[in-house]
Design an enzyme around this catalytic site. Structure first.
Site, PDB file in Angstrom:
ATOM      1  CE1 TYR A 147      -3.856  -9.022 -10.744  1.00 17.87           C
ATOM      2  CE2 TYR A 147      -5.241  -9.474  -8.823  1.00 17.87           C
ATOM      3  CZ  TYR A 147      -4.772  -8.557  -9.595  1.00 17.87           C
ATOM      4  OH  TYR A 147      -4.995  -7.328  -9.424  1.00 17.87           O
ATOM      5  CG  ASP A 242      -6.074 -13.247 -17.547  1.00 15.11           C
ATOM      6  OD1 ASP A 242      -6.145 -12.929 -16.627  1.00 15.11           O
ATOM      7  OD2 ASP A 242      -5.423 -12.477 -18.535  1.00 15.11           O
ATOM      8  CE  LYS A 270       0.130  -7.804 -16.900  1.00 13.56           C
ATOM      9  NZ  LYS A 270       0.678  -7.173 -15.724  1.00 13.56           N
TER      10      LYS A 270
END
Ligand code: KE4
Length: 430
Positions: A147, A242, A270
């Site tokens: 994702y 990523d 994050k």
């Protein structure tokens, strides 16, 4: 059984469903795949969360990654309070952007220059545009179950909430947008070689989660990352990690430090926002030189680099630099996952899983789980029953088999022991 009651959560969530689609601001929070009502949080502190009915939980989601130092760390909060006195957003250069950029560049060896944005999705959509701008090629390879945020071109066999909800990719995404997105099974170098052979000189690059968290926890097989580095170089394509989830979590320098692989570009999010909205993309200076206004590739954002998010990120990375941080995270997380697997065995449940530093996951299957297809074969119904049983006893796990779990510096050995004691009770009841 605990006196677990969630009257207020249910009232608030019922109202939320009349106001917002699914009653949430992000789909995975709705508990769709594990069933039952989600819990409405009232406050968080350290390793704990409290819901609006006063129930306390040991939290292994940690806001999906940012809370690696523990929720509402006092030093982050006080730094934010001081920053607030100077305002919330400038929309102009601010020295705090330099400070966080220097910390990121010093920590992640492949990053020579960095651009801040406001989410991991923004970081990934921007890095895709940059891959294409730099190579002049349109196609990109991603992996099934990975994702990279919800930008159109990534919603192809995506993980996280897309997998959780079993969505056949998303309506509203035109075929001509995803026709340039090629997919391969994770850990399958042969499949990647075939895609390069079938699309000579057309593939801008390969983007992946170097440790998958969005199909559940799936680490790279030995040689996989090294193989991708060679394949991309051989084909004039870029390698993009990523690290929105793994960055500053797998190691201070991310998965690329842990595995000794140097990608061309990296995305972050994050942790570097310390709980405030931040994303970033960065990498080789010759590639980043294409980003406007230095170069022609356009990307922008009103709140990018805002002083509050920079402040929370700076303080978080400073806290993570303390000696012993990652040894501690690795130790308590290994105790947790090994304990869970031992208990599963003792109570007759097939299970497999693992951890790297403060990231873990397990599946109710003997495994092994090398990719998303393997993950989907695990006992999802049993995971849902396990999740509910743990929740009702004060342990808050990610509400989906297709997510990873997160520990923090605030989780104590006592928290881990309590979690394992509860897990034994629940697994006996499954
Ligand atoms: P955000 O746009 O949600 O900040 O980041 C997107 C993203 C990009 N790359 C990776 C590897 C990610 O894990 C994410 C976001 N992760 C999910 C949890 N797996 C966020 C939680 C949610 O969607 O609510």
């Amino acid at each position: 059984m605990s006196q677990f009651q969630t009257t207020k959560s249910q009232e608030i969530f019922a109202a939320a469903q009349r106001l917002m689609p699914g009653g949430v601001s992000s789909p995975v929070r709705a508990f769709k795949s594990v069933g039952g009502q989600p819990i409405v949080f009232d406050r968080v502190q350290g390793a704990y969360a409290w819901d609006v009915d006063g129930n306390q939980y040991i939290d292994y989601v940690g806001s999906w990654g940012p809370a690696i130092c523990g929720h509402a760390h006092p030093e982050v909060i006080s730094a934010l309070k001081a920053a607030l006195d100077k305002g919330t957003s400038f929309g102009a250069p601010c020295v705090l952007e330099n400070v966080l950029a220097e910390l990121v560049i010093a920590a992640v060896s492949s990053i020579e220059m960095v651009r801040f944005v406001n989410s991991g999705t923004e970081a990934c959509m921007s890095v895709l545009r940059l891959m294409r701008a730099f190579t002049g090629r349109d196609k990109v390879i991603k992996f099934e179950g990975c994702y990279h945020g919800h930008a159109d071109m990534f919603l192809v066999k995506a993980g996280s909430g897309v997998a959780t909800l079993g969505l056949p990719d998303s309506p509203g995404v035109p075929k001509n947008v995803t026709s340039n997105t090629l997919t391969a099974p994770y850990n399958d170098l042969e499949a990647v070689k075939t895609l390069f052979a079938e699309n000579p000189d057309q593939i801008a690059g390969v983007i992946l989660e170097p440790v998958v968290g969005n199909s559940g926890f799936i680490p790279p097989d030995a040689g996989f990352l090294e193989g991708l580095r060679v394949l991309t170089q051989e084909n004039g394509a870029l390698l993009v990690f990523d690290e929105v989830m793994t960055g500053f979590r797998i190691a201070y320098g991310g998965a690329q430090e842990k595995f000794g692989i140097k990608p061309d570009l990296t995305t972050l999010g994050k942790v570097i926002g310390g709980g405030l909205p931040v994303g970033a993309y960065g990498g080789r200076a010759d590639i980043m030189a294409m980003v406007a206004p230095a170069g022609p590739m356009y990307q922008a954002g009103t709140l990018s680099g805002n002083p509050l998010a920079m402040t929370a990120g700076i303080k978080t990375l400073e806290l993570l630099q303390k000696p012993g941080t990652y040894d501690y995270l690795d130790r308590i997380t290994k105790t947790l996952i090994q304990g869970l697997l031992d208990i599963a065995k003792e109570t007759g449940h097939a299970a497999c899983g693992g951890s790297i530093s403060a990231m873990f996951g397990f599946f109710f299957t003997a495994g092994p789980v090398h990719n998303y297809e393997d993950a989907k074969k695990s006992d999802l119904a049993k995971f849902s029953r396990f999740h509910r049983g743990m929740l009702e006893r004060g342990i808050y796990l990610a509400p989906s088999q297709f997510e990873a779990g997160f520990t923090s510096l605030a989780h104590t050995e006592a928290d881990i022991e309590k979690t394992l004691a509860v897990a034994k009770e629940v697994m006996q009841s499954l």
